[in-house]
Design an enzyme around this catalytic site. Structure first.
Site, PDB file in Angstrom:
ATOM      1  N   TYR A  13      95.057  50.531  31.688  1.00  0.00           N
ATOM      2  CA  TYR A  13      94.826  49.325  32.493  1.00  0.00           C
ATOM      3  C   TYR A  13      95.045  48.038  31.707  1.00  0.00           C
ATOM      4  CZ  TYR A  13      92.871  52.284  36.104  1.00  0.00           C
ATOM      5  OH  TYR A  13      92.729  53.218  37.083  1.00  0.00           O
ATOM      6  N   THR A  85      86.617  53.082  25.768  1.00  0.00           N
ATOM      7  CA  THR A  85      85.416  53.183  24.920  1.00  0.00           C
ATOM      8  C   THR A  85      84.237  53.597  25.812  1.00  0.00           C
ATOM      9  OG1 THR A  85      85.348  50.756  25.118  1.00  0.00           O
ATOM     10  CG2 THR A  85      85.925  51.663  22.972  1.00  0.00           C
ATOM     11  N   THR A 126      84.984  47.451  15.106  1.00  0.00           N
ATOM     12  CA  THR A 126      86.267  47.188  14.425  1.00  0.00           C
ATOM     13  C   THR A 126      86.142  47.597  12.955  1.00  0.00           C
ATOM     14  OG1 THR A 126      86.590  45.337  15.917  1.00  0.00           O
ATOM     15  CG2 THR A 126      88.004  45.401  13.966  1.00  0.00           C
ATOM     16  N   LYS A 216      82.540  39.339  24.015  1.00  0.00           N
ATOM     17  CA  LYS A 216      83.058  40.068  25.179  1.00  0.00           C
ATOM     18  C   LYS A 216      81.912  40.731  25.957  1.00  0.00           C
ATOM     19  CE  LYS A 216      85.273  42.312  28.120  1.00  0.00           C
ATOM     20  NZ  LYS A 216      86.517  42.930  28.333  1.00  0.00           N
ATOM     21  N   HIS A 254      73.287  23.918  46.356  1.00  0.00           N
ATOM     22  CA  HIS A 254      72.631  23.138  45.301  1.00  0.00           C
ATOM     23  C   HIS A 254      73.641  22.959  44.163  1.00  0.00           C
ATOM     24  CE1 HIS A 254      70.118  22.155  41.887  1.00  0.00           C
ATOM     25  NE2 HIS A 254      69.115  21.907  42.727  1.00  0.00           N
ATOM     26  N   CYS A 270      83.912  48.125  33.106  1.00  0.00           N
ATOM     27  CA  CYS A 270      83.571  47.002  32.225  1.00  0.00           C
ATOM     28  C   CYS A 270      82.133  46.577  32.448  1.00  0.00           C
ATOM     29  CB  CYS A 270      84.521  45.842  32.511  1.00  0.00           C
ATOM     30  SG  CYS A 270      86.238  46.344  32.442  1.00  0.00           S
ATOM     31  N   LYS A 327      86.260  47.836  43.590  1.00  0.00           N
ATOM     32  CA  LYS A 327      86.241  46.503  44.196  1.00  0.00           C
ATOM     33  C   LYS A 327      87.507  46.323  45.032  1.00  0.00           C
ATOM     34  CE  LYS A 327      88.198  43.678  40.549  1.00  0.00           C
ATOM     35  NZ  LYS A 327      87.994  42.455  39.778  1.00  0.00           N
TER      36      LYS A 327
HETATM   37  N1  SAJ Z   1      80.747  42.487  42.083  1.00  0.00           N
HETATM   38  C1  SAJ Z   1      79.728  42.239  42.991  1.00  0.00           C
HETATM   39  N2  SAJ Z   1      79.481  40.945  43.332  1.00  0.00           N
HETATM   40  C2  SAJ Z   1      80.195  39.900  42.820  1.00  0.00           C
HETATM   41  C3  SAJ Z   1      81.209  40.166  41.888  1.00  0.00           C
HETATM   42  C4  SAJ Z   1      81.468  41.480  41.536  1.00  0.00           C
HETATM   43  O1  SAJ Z   1      79.064  43.147  43.483  1.00  0.00           O
HETATM   44  O2  SAJ Z   1      79.907  38.749  43.203  1.00  0.00           O
HETATM   45  C5  SAJ Z   1      81.030  43.888  41.692  1.00  0.00           C
HETATM   46  C6  SAJ Z   1      82.434  44.345  42.075  1.00  0.00           C
HETATM   47  O3  SAJ Z   1      82.489  44.765  43.400  1.00  0.00           O
HETATM   48  C7  SAJ Z   1      82.652  45.460  41.088  1.00  0.00           C
HETATM   49  C8  SAJ Z   1      81.908  44.971  39.843  1.00  0.00           C
HETATM   50  O4  SAJ Z   1      81.010  43.969  40.287  1.00  0.00           O
HETATM   51  O5  SAJ Z   1      82.066  46.660  41.529  1.00  0.00           O
HETATM   52  C9  SAJ Z   1      82.794  44.412  38.777  1.00  0.00           C
HETATM   53  O6  SAJ Z   1      83.812  43.586  39.343  1.00  0.00           O
HETATM   54  P1  SAJ Z   1      84.232  42.181  38.731  1.00  0.00           P
HETATM   55  O7  SAJ Z   1      85.297  41.602  39.571  1.00  0.00           O
HETATM   56  O8  SAJ Z   1      83.034  41.343  38.513  1.00  0.00           O
HETATM   57  O9  SAJ Z   1      84.722  42.526  37.279  1.00  0.00           O
HETATM   58  P2  SAJ Z   1      85.785  43.549  36.654  1.00  0.00           P
HETATM   59  O10 SAJ Z   1      85.016  44.731  36.161  1.00  0.00           O
HETATM   60  O11 SAJ Z   1      86.930  43.812  37.537  1.00  0.00           O
HETATM   61  O12 SAJ Z   1      86.306  42.650  35.435  1.00  0.00           O
HETATM   62  C10 SAJ Z   1      85.374  42.124  34.502  1.00  0.00           C
HETATM   63  C11 SAJ Z   1      85.703  40.653  34.263  1.00  0.00           C
HETATM   64  N3  SAJ Z   1      84.626  40.027  33.520  1.00  0.00           N
HETATM   65  C12 SAJ Z   1      84.064  38.870  33.922  1.00  0.00           C
HETATM   66  O13 SAJ Z   1      84.377  38.304  34.944  1.00  0.00           O
HETATM   67  C13 SAJ Z   1      83.006  38.300  33.041  1.00  0.00           C
HETATM   68  C14 SAJ Z   1      87.027  40.538  33.532  1.00  0.00           C
HETATM   69  O14 SAJ Z   1      87.287  39.182  33.163  1.00  0.00           O
HETATM   70  C15 SAJ Z   1      86.999  41.401  32.258  1.00  0.00           C
HETATM   71  O15 SAJ Z   1      88.243  41.344  31.561  1.00  0.00           O
HETATM   72  C16 SAJ Z   1      86.764  42.833  32.693  1.00  0.00           C
HETATM   73  O16 SAJ Z   1      85.463  42.887  33.315  1.00  0.00           O
HETATM   74  C17 SAJ Z   1      86.794  43.726  31.483  1.00  0.00           C
HETATM   75  O17 SAJ Z   1      87.804  44.417  31.293  1.00  0.00           O
HETATM   76  O18 SAJ Z   1      85.846  43.701  30.690  1.00  0.00           O
END
Ligand code: SAJ
Length: 420
Positions: A13, A85, A126, A216, A254, A270, A327
């Site tokens: 990915y 990981t 690392t 991270k 707000h 993640c 998602k």
């Molecule tokens: N989710 C909710 N409510 C929200 C946002 C997300 O329930 O308001 C859920 C999603 O449906 C999903 C999970 O959280 O199940 C994670 O989705 P996500 O869109 O929040 O994140 P990821 O896992 O696709 O990607 C995240 C990102 N991290 C952050 O936004 C801080 C991305 O930038 C990272 O690169 C990625 O993790 C990673 O590889 O670590």
């Protein structure tokens, strides 16, 4: 001076999108992966993951002659390790893929090379990877060590440069996101910055490897805690007969409030994983982060309870479950709460029939494949007499319709607030 050559270890990915973007920005890139089928596919220009824009970029990279995939690691100026990981039962990192990556590249190292770990990892990973690589190759030296000063051509430089791209927006965010460059030494930071500057227009933020690892984890834990807050609110609101979506909408007006959205739970490899690395690294201190994980992990069970309540008085219920991905608008089922809920429903409701709709896959995942009363169907094939319609993922196709159109008489459980 020609651009440094880069060998990726792991074309999943993160590795595949990053490798092709680098090649399309002029770097000479080789992608090493142990999966021979995927390597063949990639070399034919076929993508192995659903990511908007990836296929076009892959073909461009292959046509340019600057990218190819291989099952044999090669010598390069820099290595970028992008392997999974996972965590152990006690939530400590399982290093097995990182160690195999080290074993794969150890024989082809010559010295004067950079090794970057991109995989999300707890602090000191690392360093552990570097220790292992140097055990495998005692003729090489870590930058800054006495041996390196005496044998400059036999030095290895290590860095952690965590990926931060959002699946679904990878091709754009790879270029635009700021990047943390955590060198184990100043020269490692300089070399890694040079490589990332070739395609990343965001700011390159220099730090050390341990802080980069923690940064991270911190980003994803911040999001997990915020989602846990939303998920807890959804349960509180349901118990008080308040519409949680309206509630959050109002509160977010707000100027200093920005609550995320509740859902069926948190999935993906993640946000559902990384906070545990902090908990395992500092178990006494990480109270809130641990609780957030527990709140989010408990949400699928709560959704299951709502589904079981809805069918309590129906003899042979017909249930439609919309979405399996973790998602919207992706095909990734890793740690997906939708899969967990679907499996729990299939197990609990053996006397009914269950239609699952997931537009981004063409066969049921192993967790659901063995149930005779579960079928993967098109959205248009949901039985009109469906008793309970559960929206688990806010895929585009589901947003474009309404519960009334799909199953006019069904009890609707909309975990994402799409059909409010
Ligand atoms: N989710 C909710 N409510 C929200 C946002 C997300 O329930 O308001 C859920 C999603 O449906 C999903 C999970 O959280 O199940 C994670 O989705 P996500 O869109 O929040 O994140 P990821 O896992 O696709 O990607 C995240 C990102 N991290 C952050 O936004 C801080 C991305 O930038 C990272 O690169 C990625 O993790 C990673 O590889 O670590």
């Amino acid at each position: 001076m020609s651009a440094p050559s880069v060998c990726f270890v792991g074309l999943g990915y993160i590795g595949l999108p990053t490798a092709v973007v680098m090649a399309n920005h002029g770097m000479q890139v080789i992608g090493f992966d142990i999966n021979a089928d995927n390597v063949e596919k990639i070399n034919r220009g076929e993508v192995t993951i659903l990511e908007p824009g990836l296929e076009t970029e892959l073909r461009k990279a292959l046509d340019s002659g600057r990218f190819r995939a291989t099952t044999t690691p090669v010598s390069a100026d820099a290595y970028i390790i992008a392997v999974p990981t996972p965590f152990n039962d006690d939530h400590s990192v399982d290093m097995k893929f990182i160690l195999s990556a080290a074993e794969a590249i150890a024989p082809v190292l010559d010295g004067d090379q950079l090794v970057v770990l991109e995989s999300t990892s707890p602090p000191l990973t690392t360093r552990r990877m570097a220790d292992y690589l140097l055990e495998l190759r005692p003729d090489l030296f870590r930058d800054g060590s006495p041996g390196a000063n005496e044998n400059p051509g036999k030095t290895l430089y290590f860095a952690h440069c965590p990926e931060r791209i959002l699946p679904g927006k990878a091709m754009e965010e790879l270029r635009s996101n700021d990047r943390i460059i955590g060198g184990a030494s100043p020269e490692a930071t300089r070399r890694a910055s040079e490589i990332y500057a070739s395609f990343c227009h965001g700011e390159l933020l220099a730090t050390d490897d341990r802080t980069a690892e923690m940064a991270k984890l911190t980003e994803n834990s911040f999001r997990d805690v915020n989602i846990a807050f939303a998920n807890e609110l959804s349960r509180i609101a349901a118990s008080l007969d308040i519409d949680v979506w309206e509630l959050i909408d109002l509160a977010n007006h707000h100027p200093r409030v920005n609550i995320l959205q509740p859902g069926p739970g948190v999935g993906g490899h993640c946000i559902a994983v990384d906070p545990w690395f902090i908990v395992a690294s500092a178990p006494t201190e990480a109270q809130l982060i641990r609780t957030a994980r527990e709140v989010n992990n408990a949400k699928p069970q709560w959704v299951l309870g709502k589904i079981l309540d809805a069918i309590e008085h129906i003899d042979n219920p017909t249930i439609a479950l919309l979405g399996l991905a973790f998602k919207a608008d992706i095909d990734d089922l890793r740690e997906s709460p939708a899969v967990e809920i679907s499996k729990a429903v299939a197990t609990a409701v053996s006397h009914g029939s269950i239609a699952v709709v997931e537009p981004n896959i063409n066969k049921l995942p192993p967790q659901l494949a063995s149930f005779d009363h579960v079928a993967l169907v098109e959205l248009s094939a949901i039985p009109a007499h469906t008793d309970v319609l559960v929206l688990l993922v806010d895929h585009e196709q589901f947003r474009a319709t309404t519960a009334k159109q799909l199953a006019p008489n069904a009890v609707v459980i909309d975990t994402r607030g799409v059909w409010r």
